[in-house]
Design an enzyme around this catalytic site. Structure first.
Site, PDB file in Angstrom:
ATOM      1  N   HIS A 157       0.836  -1.223   0.000  1.00 20.94           N
ATOM      2  CA  HIS A 157       0.000   0.000   0.000  1.00 20.94           C
ATOM      3  C   HIS A 157       0.863   1.263   0.000  1.00 20.94           C
ATOM      4  O   HIS A 157       0.430   2.303   0.488  1.00 20.94           O
ATOM      5  CB  HIS A 157      -0.956   0.020   1.198  1.00 20.94           C
ATOM      6  N   SER A 278      15.096  21.241 -16.216  1.00 21.03           N
ATOM      7  CA  SER A 278      13.918  22.029 -16.549  1.00 21.03           C
ATOM      8  C   SER A 278      14.370  23.290 -17.253  1.00 21.03           C
ATOM      9  O   SER A 278      15.444  23.816 -16.976  1.00 21.03           O
ATOM     10  CB  SER A 278      13.169  22.375 -15.261  1.00 21.03           C
TER      11      SER A 278
END
Ligand code: ARG
Length: 462
Positions: A157, A278
């Site tokens: 999970h 970026s």
């Protein structure tokens, strides 16, 4: 004779947009080497059946080889007006040999040619895929072997669950890839069957030796049903399913790499050469290659579905719809090959942030299961032991303590059966040692697993 093979029955020439709409040579020309190979084998079978003379066979083979050379040199011009790879090569053959080129089509149909070419193409691509998977697996096993001492939190999970060896976690992907290799091998049994001799669908009307025709092309046998031979694309769908499974694994690995390199996890680093920055945020180092593998997985999944939907409701035998099987198949093959290569580079490039892993192992009560198991050894049934441990965890959480920081008195307030030895159980090494079991995360077990895997790789390669 007109421009088209079928012009005898027609009174006007083909509409140019019809030609553009129906052509496939813009994408099936990559089958040319297989078309030539299959044509040479077919010519030999015609000779054996005394349909071609020795001289005619020689002329055809010579011309087909010349065409192959031209294609390899890039001097061959595929023409859209000739529709597909089969007709383009037939036309070129006619230009070189005249009438005898048309004899090659005796009892032969493009319906069987196209599946023969596809099967030959996939035989090659299957081999390439196995080689790429072997490189990927080797990269994983090497990375695991070189980091055998590193423990990381295992997740369920996406929550801290139990400690696990990094080598054990990562080698999950090698284990999965091993089954993909075996799947490919199994699929090959059905792939390596030769359609030639099936003709349009009813079987050829000429006495061809289908057995030796199949062998000549590297198939293990002829396909035993002529309608099935031209109608089915099971071999492509099956392969696309395997490709999809491979991509699902690469996508999950990519997802983990993306998580692990994020500052929130910071488990690993990747070399600059495999990342990009970026254009606006100067600090960024992005795992674009992993993201693209994850993204390209959707392409391959879509390719599989394209083929499944293409075949649904299609009556037997050949229908022109089947021409649309090629773009998704080729796209999937190329995408998966590139993705495995990229994933291999990523695995090779992973460096572990050992300090960070050591620090996060202290979070999330990874050893809670150990306390429950400890209580079981003291005679408490597991469900009850689980419940008691749950209360201990809540108690520790409320006090912002780790389980191993609780005093013996505190432990005893939950169960008088808890003794000093509980602290031994609250160490990572002890938790791993308890998992020296086939397939488990104990150090010896993982070492054995990796050693066995090496043997598997050696056997596979030989
Ligand atoms: N280009 C066709 C395909 O890819 C080849 C078979 C054409 N057969 C036919 N009868 N029109 O499926």
């Amino acid at each position: 004779m007109g421009n088209k093979a079928w012009s005898g029955r027609f009174t006007e020439s083909t509409d140019t947009f019809f030609e553009e709409f129906t052509e496939s040579v813009s994408f099936d020309s990559i089958l040319a080497p297989y078309e030539i190979k299959a044509s040479i084998a077919y010519a030999k079978a015609l000779k054996k059946a005394q349909i071609l003379s020795e001289d005619e066979l020689e002329a055809l083979i010579k011309a087909l080889e010349e065409i192959e050379d031209q294609i390899n040199e890039g001097s061959f011009h595929f023409k859209r007006e000739y529709e597909d790879v089969h007709m383009n090569i037939e036309k070129a053959l006619f230009e070189k040999t005249g009438e005898v080129a048309y004899k090659l089509h005796t009892g032969r149909s493009r319906n069987e040619q196209v599946v023969t070419d596809l099967r030959l193409y996939l035989m090659d691509e299957g081999d390439k895929l196995k080689d790429l998977l072997l490189c990927f697996i080797t990269a994983i096993i090497e990375k695991a072997e070189n980091n055998l001492d590193v423990i990381m939190p295992g997740f369920t999970h996406l929550q801290h669950a139990q400690p696990v060896l990094f080598a054990h976690w990562l080698s999950t992907y090698a284990e999965a890839a091993r089954f993909h290799l075996e799947r490919i091998q199994d699929w090959e049994k059905r792939l390596r069957l030769c359609p030639l001799g099936s003709s349009a669908f009813a079987g050829t009307g000429f006495p061809l030796d289908r057995e030796s025709l199949a062998k000549e092309l590297g198939f293990s046998a002829p396909l035993s049903h002529s309608v099935y031979a031209v109608s089915s694309r099971d071999f492509s769908i099956e392969f696309l399913f395997i490709l999809t499974l491979i991509m699902l694994d690469l996508s999950r690995l990519s997802e983990e790499i993306i998580l692990w390199i994020s500052p929130e996890f910071a488990f690993i680093d990747l070399p600059d050469r495999l990342c990009s920055g970026s254009s606006i945020m100067p600090q960024k180092k992005n795992p674009d290659s992993a993201e693209l593998i994850r993204g390209k997985t959707s392409v391959v999944l879509g390719n599989l579905f394209q083929l499944l939907v293409l075949l649904k409701n299609l009556p037997l035998s050949y229908n022109r719809d089947l021409q649309e099987d090629k773009p998704p198949l080729f796209q999937a093959v190329n995408t998966v090959k590139a993705s495995i290569k990229m994933a291999t580079l990523l695995v090779e490039g992973i460096t572990l942030n050992r300090d960070r892993l050591e620090a996060v192992l202290k979070e999330g009560h990874l050893l809670a299961t150990e306390v429950a198991d400890y209580l079981v050894t003291k005679g408490i049934p597991f469900r009850e032991a689980h419940h008691i441990t749950g209360r201990i965890v809540r108690y520790a959480e409320e006090r912002k303590k780790k389980l191993e920081d609780l005093t013996l008195e505190e432990f005893k307030s939950f169960s008088s059966l808890i003794g000093e030895d509980v602290y031994t159980w609250l160490t990572l090494d002890h938790a791993l040692q308890r998992r020296e079991i086939i397939g488990g995360t104990g150090k010896m077990s993982v070492k054995t697993y990796l050693r066995n895997f090496r043997e598997f790789l050696e056997k596979w390669k030989s």
